[in-house]
Design a protein around this motif. Structure first.
Motif, short mmCIF file in Angstrom:
data_model
loop_
_atom_site.label_atom_id
_atom_site.label_comp_id
_atom_site.label_asym_id
_atom_site.label_seq_id
_atom_site.Cartn_x
_atom_site.Cartn_y
_atom_site.Cartn_z
N LYS A 12 -11.70 29.00 -17.15
CA LYS A 12 -12.61 29.78 -16.51
C LYS A 12 -13.18 30.99 -17.20
O LYS A 12 -14.15 31.17 -17.35
N ASN A 13 -12.03 31.70 -17.60
CA ASN A 13 -12.51 33.10 -18.45
C ASN A 13 -13.08 32.43 -19.68
O ASN A 13 -14.11 33.24 -20.32
N ASP A 14 -12.52 31.70 -20.41
CA ASP A 14 -12.95 31.12 -21.69
C ASP A 14 -14.36 30.71 -21.53
O ASP A 14 -15.42 30.77 -22.67
N LYS A 15 -14.55 29.99 -20.61
CA LYS A 15 -16.09 29.38 -20.28
C LYS A 15 -17.03 30.77 -20.22
O LYS A 15 -18.08 30.71 -20.34
N ALA A 16 -16.54 31.75 -19.56
CA ALA A 16 -17.30 32.89 -19.00
C ALA A 16 -17.62 33.85 -20.43
O ALA A 16 -18.77 34.22 -20.43
N LEU A 17 -16.68 33.67 -21.28
CA LEU A 17 -16.93 34.52 -22.54
C LEU A 17 -17.59 33.61 -23.58
O LEU A 17 -18.48 34.32 -24.30
N LYS A 18 -17.82 32.60 -23.30
CA LYS A 18 -18.39 31.51 -24.43
C LYS A 18 -19.98 31.65 -24.23
O LYS A 18 -20.38 31.07 -22.80
N VAL A 19 -20.75 31.84 -25.19
CA VAL A 19 -22.30 31.78 -24.81
C VAL A 19 -22.48 30.34 -25.40
O VAL A 19 -22.49 29.80 -26.39
N MET A 20 -23.29 29.51 -24.26
CA MET A 20 -23.46 28.09 -24.95
C MET A 20 -25.03 28.21 -24.87
O MET A 20 -25.85 29.21 -24.25
N SER A 21 -25.84 27.23 -25.79
CA SER A 21 -27.13 27.30 -25.80
C SER A 21 -27.69 26.63 -24.43
O SER A 21 -28.80 27.24 -24.33
N ASP A 22 -27.19 25.83 -24.05
CA ASP A 22 -27.85 25.44 -22.66
C ASP A 22 -27.02 25.93 -21.60
O ASP A 22 -26.04 25.64 -21.36
N GLN A 23 -27.83 26.99 -21.14
CA GLN A 23 -27.27 27.64 -20.05
C GLN A 23 -26.97 27.02 -18.66
O GLN A 23 -26.06 27.13 -17.97
N MET A 24 -27.77 25.94 -18.49
CA MET A 24 -27.78 25.27 -17.30
C MET A 24 -26.69 24.50 -17.25
O MET A 24 -25.71 24.21 -16.10
N GLU A 25 -26.06 23.75 -18.40
CA GLU A 25 -24.99 23.11 -18.50
C GLU A 25 -23.73 23.75 -18.45
O GLU A 25 -22.68 23.48 -17.66
N ALA A 26 -23.86 25.09 -18.93
CA ALA A 26 -22.56 25.91 -18.92
C ALA A 26 -22.45 26.47 -17.33
O ALA A 26 -21.36 26.52 -16.88
N ASP A 27 -23.70 26.60 -16.66
CA ASP A 27 -23.20 26.82 -15.22
C ASP A 27 -22.47 25.78 -14.31
O ASP A 27 -21.81 25.95 -13.37
#
Length: 305
Positions: free
Chosen positions: A247-262
Motif C-alpha cells: 500500500k505504501n509503495d502504491k501511494a508513493l508511485k505516481v501512475m499515469s492513469d490516476q483512476m486505475e491507481a485509486d
C-alpha cells in the motif's frame, strides 16, 4: 429425512395487501414494502420440531409447562447417537443444525452430554477434509460449532475429554490429545485452507469466533495446538506487513492513469483492513488464554516465547 427437511424449511409468503405484523410490530400501509419486508405464514412442522421434548421428561414437565396443543416427544438420546453415526451425510448435518439452532431443549441436552466426541469427531473430520466439501457445507459445520461454543460448559467439557487417538489425522500422530486441542488444530487448518483457496471472509470470521469463545476456557492445550495458534498469528502478521508495504509503495508511485491507481489502492486498503481485523481477533484469543487460563496452559507460553 429429505422430506422432513423440506417440510420444516418451507416458507409460504403472506399476501402484502394489508398491514401485517413483522417481528411483533405492526407496520402502516405507507411503510410496508413487498421487497423490504417479506412476511411468511408460520410453519407448523418447524414449530413442532422446535418445540419437541425429550421423552424422558414426559411426565416431569407436563404440569409445569402447559403447551398449546400436542407436543412431539422423542428420545433425545437415540437422536443424539443416530446423528453421530450419520453426520457424514449432508442432510444429517442440516437436521442437526435445525435442532441445535431452533430447539433449546435439544441444544441443552447436547451441551450436558459427557460424550461430546460422538457429534464433534465426525464434524471435525469433515472440516479436516474441507477440500472435498463446498463452502456451504463448511459453513453449516462451523455454525453448529459456533452455536455450541457460546456455552461455557461446552468449552470446559471439550478440553477435559481426552481422545486415545485420531486415526484420520494424517500430518501428525495424535495420541492422548484433548478434544479441545484437536478442535483448535482443525479450525486453524480450516483458516489456512480458506486463506489459500476459498478466501471467504465470513468463513474465516466464524472460525476465529469459535476459537475466541474457547480461549478463556482453554485447559492444558497441547504443544501442537499451541504451536499452530502462534504460527497462525505469525502467518497473518507477515501477510499484513506485506500488504502494508504494498500500500505504501502504491501511494508513493505516481501512475499515469490516476483512476486505475485509486482502484488498486482501494483493493489493497480493503484487504489490509480485513487482515487487521483477523490479527486483532487472534491477539484477543491469545490474550484470553493468557489472562484467564495462564497456569493451565504452559505449552502456549512456551510456544509464544
Amino acid at each position: 429425512l429429505l422430506v422432513l427437511l423440506i417440510l420444516i424449511h418451507y416458507r409460504k409468503c403472506i399476501s402484502m395487501n394489508e398491514s401485517i405484523p413483522t417481528d411483533g410490530v405492526y407496520m402502516s400501509d405507507s411503510d410496508t414494502n413487498v421487497k423490504d419486508a417479506p412476511a411468511f405464514h408460520e410453519n407448523p412442522y418447524c414449530k413442532a420440531l422446535n418445540n419437541a421434548k425429550d421423552i424422558q421428561f414426559d411426565h416431569a414437565d407436563v404440569e409445569g409447562n402447559a403447551q398449546n396443543g400436542p407436543v412431539v416427544r422423542l428420545s433425545f438420546a437415540s437422536l443424539f447417537d443416530a446423528l453421530g453415526a450419520c453426520l457424514k451425510d449432508e442432510s444429517s448435518v442440516l437436521l442437526l443444525y435445525s435442532l441445535v439452532h431452533g430447539n433449546c431443549d435439544f441444544q441443552e441436552y447436547v451441551l450436558v452430554r459427557t460424550d461430546l466426541d460422538t457429534l464433534l469427531m465426525p464434524i471435525l473430520e469433515m472440516l479436516y477434509n474441507a477440500s472435498r466439501k463446498t463452502s456451504n457445507q463448511i459453513y453449516m459445520l462451523l455454525i453448529i460449532l459456533l452455536i455450541l461454543s457460546q456455552d461455557s460448559t461446552f468449552n470446559a467439557s471439550v478440553h477435559k475429554l481426552v481422545l486415545p487417538s485420531v486415526p484420520w489425522y494424517q500430518e501428525r500422530l495424535m495420541h492422548q490429545t484433548s478434544l479441545g486441542s484437536l478442535m483448535v488444530v482443525v479450525l486453524i487448518r480450516t483458516i489456512k485452507y480458506n486463506l489459500s483457496k476459498l478466501r471467504d471472509v465470513y468463513l474465516h470470521t466464524n472460525c476465529l469466533a469459535i476459537l475466541a469463545n474457547m480461549g478463556p476456557h482453554a485447559h492444558r492445550l497441547s504443544a501442537y495446538a499451541s504451536q499452530r495458534l502462534v504460527s497462525l498469528f505469525d502467518m497473518l502478521s507477515r501477510k499484513y506487513a506485506k500488504l502494508a508495504e504494498l500500500k505504501n509503495d502504491k501511494a508513493l508511485k505516481v501512475m499515469s492513469d490516476q483512476m486505475e491507481a485509486d482502484i488498486i489502492s482501494d483493493d489493497t486498503s480493503t484487504e489490509l483492513h480485513i487482515y487487521t481485523d483477523f490479527l486483532r481477533i487472534v491477539l484477543e484469543i491469545i490474550n484470553a488464554i493468557l489472562t484467564y487460563a495462564l497456569p493451565r496452559n504452559p505449552e502456549v507460553v512456551y510456544a509464544i516465547l
